[in-house]
Structures are given as structure tokens and as C-alpha cells.
Design a protein around this motif. Structure first.
Motif, mmCIF file in Angstrom:
data_model
loop_
_atom_site.group_PDB
_atom_site.id
_atom_site.type_symbol
_atom_site.label_atom_id
_atom_site.label_comp_id
_atom_site.label_asym_id
_atom_site.label_seq_id
_atom_site.Cartn_x
_atom_site.Cartn_y
_atom_site.Cartn_z
ATOM 1 N N GLY A 51 0.840 -1.193 0.004
ATOM 2 C CA GLY A 51 0.056 0.073 -0.078
ATOM 3 C C GLY A 51 0.960 1.332 0.189
ATOM 4 N N PRO A 52 0.187 2.409 -0.019
ATOM 5 C CA PRO A 52 0.904 3.715 0.012
ATOM 6 C C PRO A 52 1.452 3.899 1.549
ATOM 7 N N PRO A 53 2.127 4.783 1.747
ATOM 8 C CA PRO A 53 2.916 5.270 3.013
ATOM 9 C C PRO A 53 1.720 5.737 3.800
ATOM 10 N N THR A 54 2.189 5.439 5.021
ATOM 11 C CA THR A 54 1.253 6.051 6.049
ATOM 12 C C THR A 54 1.875 7.332 6.645
ATOM 13 N N PRO A 55 1.374 8.609 7.206
ATOM 14 C CA PRO A 55 2.076 9.646 7.692
ATOM 15 C C PRO A 55 2.714 9.082 9.149
ATOM 16 N N LEU A 56 3.830 9.706 9.617
ATOM 17 C CA LEU A 56 4.294 9.755 10.595
ATOM 18 C C LEU A 56 3.257 10.116 11.865
ATOM 19 N N PRO A 57 3.296 9.288 12.756
ATOM 20 C CA PRO A 57 2.012 9.529 13.961
ATOM 21 C C PRO A 57 2.468 10.857 14.511
ATOM 22 N N GLU A 58 1.284 11.675 14.972
ATOM 23 C CA GLU A 58 1.453 12.974 15.610
ATOM 24 C C GLU A 58 2.283 13.029 16.477
ATOM 25 N N GLY A 59 3.268 13.868 16.518
ATOM 26 C CA GLY A 59 4.140 14.241 17.827
ATOM 27 C C GLY A 59 5.361 13.446 17.807
ATOM 28 N N VAL A 60 5.482 12.451 16.543
ATOM 29 C CA VAL A 60 6.614 11.896 16.290
ATOM 30 C C VAL A 60 7.651 12.491 15.152
ATOM 31 N N THR A 61 8.891 12.583 15.488
ATOM 32 C CA THR A 61 9.901 13.353 14.866
ATOM 33 C C THR A 61 10.705 12.563 14.237
ATOM 34 N N VAL A 62 11.535 13.119 13.135
ATOM 35 C CA VAL A 62 12.288 12.344 12.096
ATOM 36 C C VAL A 62 13.920 12.514 12.903
#
Length: 129
Positions: free
Chosen positions: A107-118
Motif C-alpha cells: 500500500g501507500p505510505p502512512t504519515p508519521l504519527p502525530e508528535g513523532v519526529t524524524v
């Protein structure tokens, strides 16, 4: 299949805001998406995003494509892997892998969860895959 935790992280990848990121995704290197790989512990998913992040479970890493290698940042070290994309499959080899690892796009990528940083990007020092 003998796959280490670090190898799994590589495929979380198997996902930039910096100028180097713009050159990291050469045309035809469509590795964005949600990928699945069979492991001794059962199927695992890896999400690779256009923002240069990749995630596996709760771990987040940075990635980039440079020349013909996929690089994954593990802490302050970049590890290069040979990769091949073909018909919804991403095969990785070299680097610290003992044998090739093949993931299936699910499937497509899911967004980073809220509050999680790279994590911060370490200095880029290309190596051989």
C-alpha cells in the motif's frame, strides 16, 4: 532467513527536508510505500515516506538513494544497500545483510504519527553496498 534488528531498520525503510534529500530520490526510484516482509516472527511492515523517514514498529530512521544504492542512517552511520524494484517487490542486498531481503508493496505510505519526529540526519559519507 537470518535478519537482524538493524537489517529490519534498514527497510524502514526499506523514507527529506535537506537539499541532499532532493537529489536522493532519482526518477524511477519509487520506494515510497508500505512494504511487508516475512520473518521468523511472522509478517512485518515497513513504511517508507517521501520526507526521508522510514519506520518499523516504533523505530524511525532516515533513508536516501544515492547513485545506485539505498542508504539507511542507523544512529550516526549510513549503511548502503544494493536495491532492485520490480513489479511491487523491493529486494535489498549487501551492506550488513547476510542474504538478500525481499519486501512486497502492500500500500501507500502512512504519515508519521502525530508528535513523532524524524531523527537528525548524520553527515553523509557514502560507502559501498
Amino acid at each position: 532467513m537470518n535478519v537482524t534488528k538493524k537489517s529490519w531498520f534498514l527497510v524502514t525503510l526499506v523514507c527529506l527536508a535537506s537539499p541532499l534529500a532532493a537529489q536522493s530520490t532519482a526518477p524511477g526510484h519509487d520506494i515510497y510505500g508500505t512494504w511487508e516482509v516475512d520473518t521468523p516472527d511472522g509478517p512485518q511492515q515497513v513504511v517508507v515516506r517521501a520526507d526521508s523517514s522510514a519506520s518499523f514498529n516504533e523505530e524511525i530512521v532516515r533513508w536516501r538513494v544515492y547513485e545506485n544504492l539505498l542508504y539507511i542512517a542507523f544512529g550516526d552511520e549510513w549503511v548502503g544497500y544494493n536495491f532492485e524494484l520490480r513489479r511491487g517487490k523491493l529486494t535489498l542486498s549487501g551492506g550488513d545483510l547476510e542474504e538478500p531481503l525481499t519486501l512486497d508493496r502492500v500500500g501507500p505510505p502512512t504519515p508519521l504519527p502525530e508528535g513523532v519526529t524524524v531523527p537528525p540526519e548524520p553527515p553523509f559519507k557514502p560507502s559501498e553496498g
